[in-house]
Design an enzyme around this catalytic site. Sequence first.
Site, mmCIF file in Angstrom:
data_model
loop_
_atom_site.group_PDB
_atom_site.id
_atom_site.type_symbol
_atom_site.label_atom_id
_atom_site.label_comp_id
_atom_site.label_asym_id
_atom_site.label_seq_id
_atom_site.Cartn_x
_atom_site.Cartn_y
_atom_site.Cartn_z
ATOM 1 N N GLN B 134 0.491 -19.616 -20.562
ATOM 2 C CA GLN B 134 0.187 -20.298 -21.548
ATOM 3 C C GLN B 134 -1.154 -21.051 -21.174
ATOM 4 O O GLN B 134 -1.246 -21.704 -20.321
ATOM 5 C CB GLN B 134 1.224 -21.536 -21.836
ATOM 6 C CG GLN B 134 0.815 -22.709 -22.835
ATOM 7 C CD GLN B 134 1.914 -23.933 -22.762
ATOM 8 O OE1 GLN B 134 2.538 -24.018 -21.548
ATOM 9 N NE2 GLN B 134 1.952 -24.897 -23.455
ATOM 10 N N GLY B 135 -2.230 -20.795 -21.655
ATOM 11 C CA GLY B 135 -3.631 -21.398 -21.384
ATOM 12 C C GLY B 135 -4.044 -22.350 -22.382
ATOM 13 O O GLY B 135 -4.687 -22.453 -23.330
ATOM 14 N N SER B 169 0.966 -21.459 -15.595
ATOM 15 C CA SER B 169 2.069 -20.826 -14.850
ATOM 16 C C SER B 169 2.039 -19.501 -15.240
ATOM 17 O O SER B 169 1.851 -18.828 -16.133
ATOM 18 C CB SER B 169 3.571 -21.497 -15.190
ATOM 19 O OG SER B 169 3.183 -22.997 -14.664
ATOM 20 N N GLU B 254 8.438 -26.021 -26.272
ATOM 21 C CA GLU B 254 8.162 -26.432 -24.866
ATOM 22 C C GLU B 254 9.130 -27.378 -24.583
ATOM 23 O O GLU B 254 9.678 -27.608 -23.497
ATOM 24 C CB GLU B 254 6.871 -26.569 -24.545
ATOM 25 C CG GLU B 254 6.622 -26.850 -23.213
ATOM 26 C CD GLU B 254 5.106 -26.784 -22.681
ATOM 27 O OE1 GLU B 254 4.316 -26.898 -23.461
ATOM 28 O OE2 GLU B 254 4.851 -26.569 -21.377
ATOM 29 N N GLU B 396 5.169 -40.126 -19.143
ATOM 30 C CA GLU B 396 4.402 -41.463 -19.930
ATOM 31 C C GLU B 396 4.103 -41.026 -21.458
ATOM 32 O O GLU B 396 4.122 -41.796 -22.246
ATOM 33 C CB GLU B 396 3.311 -41.580 -19.115
ATOM 34 C CG GLU B 396 3.519 -42.297 -17.841
ATOM 35 C CD GLU B 396 4.045 -41.271 -16.828
ATOM 36 O OE1 GLU B 396 3.735 -40.281 -16.799
ATOM 37 O OE2 GLU B 396 4.760 -41.736 -16.006
#
Lengths: 380, 413
Positions: B134-135, B169, B254, B396
């Site tokens: 995933q870019g 990743s 995700e 956050e």
Amino acid sequence: MTQANNFAFGEDEKMLRDTARKFLQDNLPTDKLHQLVASDPDPYRESLCLWDQDLWRQIVELGWTTVIVPEADGGMGMSLVALCALMEETGRVALPSPFMATANASLVLRECQTSSASHLLGAIAAGRTATLANTPQNGSWRSGDCDVELVDGVLRGAAYFAQDARKVETLIVQANTAEGSALYAVPVGSAGLDIVADAIIDLTRDQAHIHFNNVPVGAAQLLCTEASRVLERAEPAILTLLAADMCGAGEWQLQTTVEYMKVREQFGHPLGYFQALKHPLVNLMIMIDQAKSLVYNAASAIDSEPENAAKFARMAKASASEMAAFASSRSIQFHGGIGFTWECFVHLYSKRQKHNQVMYGDAKYQRRKLADLLMGPIAA
Amino acid sequence: MSPQAKKDTSEQAEFRRYCRNWLSQHDAGSPTVRLPQSAIEIMHGEQLDYLRKWQGEAYAAGLIGCDYPVAEGGGGRKNCQLVANQEMARAGKPFLPNILGLGMAAPTLHFHAQSALKERLLPGLFSCEDIWCQGFSEPGAGSDLANVQTFAERRGDKWVINGHKVWTSLAHFADWMILLLRTDKSSKYDGLSYFVVPIKAALGEGVTVRPLIKITGETGFNEVFFDNLEISDDYRLDEVGKGWQVAQTTLLHERGAGPMVTPSSGRGSGSGKTRAVGDAYGLIDLAKHSSRDGQSAADDPLLRDEIMKMIIRQEGSKQGARRAKVEGLCEHPMRIPLQAKLVMSEIRQDSAAVAIDILGAHSSLSIGDDNAPAGGEWPLAYMNSYGITIAAGASEIQRNILGERVLGMAKSK
Ligand SMILES: Cc1cc2nc3c(=O)[nH]c(=O)nc-3n(C[C@H](O)[C@H](O)[C@H](O)COP(=O)(O)OP(=O)(O)OC[C@H]3O[C@@H](n4cnc5c(N)ncnc54)[C@H](O)[C@@H]3O)c2cc1C
């Protein structure tokens, strides 16, 4: 046995809950509640017992007190999940009433399996109110501990922390006997009975300690002779109902505070813009959701997975008690100065939550009992 | 009957029987190398080969992609991935390596790609022939993802890409990448477009992958540089300028809040007998095998309290996933789904911290030490837990999203 996927919360339960929510919102908006219970702020005043008896009569007519009474005894015979959903709603409006006290009494009576208990359950289904009088002076929640004894056919001693005792008609009294420990039904007004109101912080409840000065009890009043076992079996459901009340009240605290975050502006922004306020409220929401999920899980386990009932109920009460403390603290703090006044409604809920937190054991107590269940007792 | 089995639809029940039977007869065998704790720490080809073979077999047997249409290489079933996941976890099978593909690329392709493209790409993704990455993130665009600057310039029916992605990743093994990039510099959100890119084929010819090393010493994520990489317009998902909307589908999945259930399996070890590291109930066992002040750590009241706190939170979030499906018991439809990743990652982190307390002096031993209790996995899990509280939108940011989208408070900067 296994639980249903949806906690057995089906159409009937939803309808009952939705009707209750609307009824309570219509009949007990928070300003009306405040007028009802908070008319006299003086902390040195006589202890009061303020509730809307007319509203209670309507609630009885709606059948809420018969929900978990078995059909054979004249009740609706619904699940504990249904009662939990109602308890969440009464918590949400911080209803002053003998609803929870009577529900707890019914839960204990359900476990007695005697004809006298059935008889009283029938009376409850027909509108009678009751509360448990079994806690000793030292505040122990252990089912075997009590300060009342039966000697020569009369009750002597005292019971403490009896909930909503001035609103009910019947006391379910635990007494030590020569053989062990028994439960008796004692009508309010019996000779030798002295109900002394406690001055309590929670404005939406009343509480009393009760002296038994040679109160005579007959065979017809004997509910069961195995009080400890019966109380222990009812305990998971009692914990779960309390936790449900806390979830409803917690949701009110969250929504009310979030609403204030939208309307109050400082430094040119609504308060909710500031993460120091936004993030703790999100944490509160997560805590409410955890507690609520655990409540429905516990209720559904009590109905259909009894081997896990005690474990799940302790989780629910522990989780809800932690949440209630945080909800109360943040709802006052985040309202600023107004939150510290008698005028702002948040104090009503903070006080009810504080009461709920400690009743039948606070979070630390529940976790200690849970650890004994999951890990075994601590080696001597 | 297992607790799940009682609530199955007839299709699910039949599929569950099938899965159980197949899983009892098929085993991944013992790995020849130590496996990492999750797919995003796969360092070596040997680790990947073992896991990839397992994913391929599980796909061939129909346990992966169950709910996708047959034309897309799926099983054409309804609500069956959940069943396969439960059964694979129950059987203690290894985790699936192609997680960015299964968890993010597949649902995004399913909802946004042209039929021809998804029919071509999804089978290889499910079978693990093609590894996906995933870019999204860039050095200047992390939490503020919409600020990505990697640029694609249109030249006829081609695009030419230049820029720099980071924290990618599995890029060191990846064949394909989902890529969020800028096609218009004049508009922040509407200037984004979404592509799938065959990066392995372009290595050395427009794409450079450079590994980054994590705090654990493991690799697993990378920097990816694009230098005049030319790709066909066929690889675009949805319209030019709609990249941000497409990315929402990726991000929702995700974070475990999307409509498609992501295939997932058991644990790193593949043994199935021990509780996975990260499971709060596993802390009980750890305490029983640890000592504190010369006595069993399981008898220390303070540690018992900490363990109970973790178990209660974990059970609360498990029951929350169950309650999220009961419409009448939720105050807001996205309230629990949008908490999923935040709550799960913080529970894992805090559980690992309690494990370290339980281990005491032994928590100083790393996975490289033969005397490390539980193979040194808990302290490693503690370090790796920060990956999850940072990745996929840091905690956050999740709190901002919940406070704004669910509770309706004013948007923070
Ligand atoms: C293990 C791992 C794997 C990853 N894999 C991938 C991958 O495969 N593909 C990919 O594209 N990306 C990946 N990422 C990148 C990940 O998505 C980013 O790291 C993440 O979005 C945070 O961005 P950042 O690192 O730039 O931190 P920053 O955005 O710089 O944040 C720094 C800190 O500031 C806080 N912060 C930032 N903005 C705000 C705000 N508005 N309010 C309050 N706090 C704020 C953050 O929460 C954080 O604590 C991975 C990251 C990790 C750790």
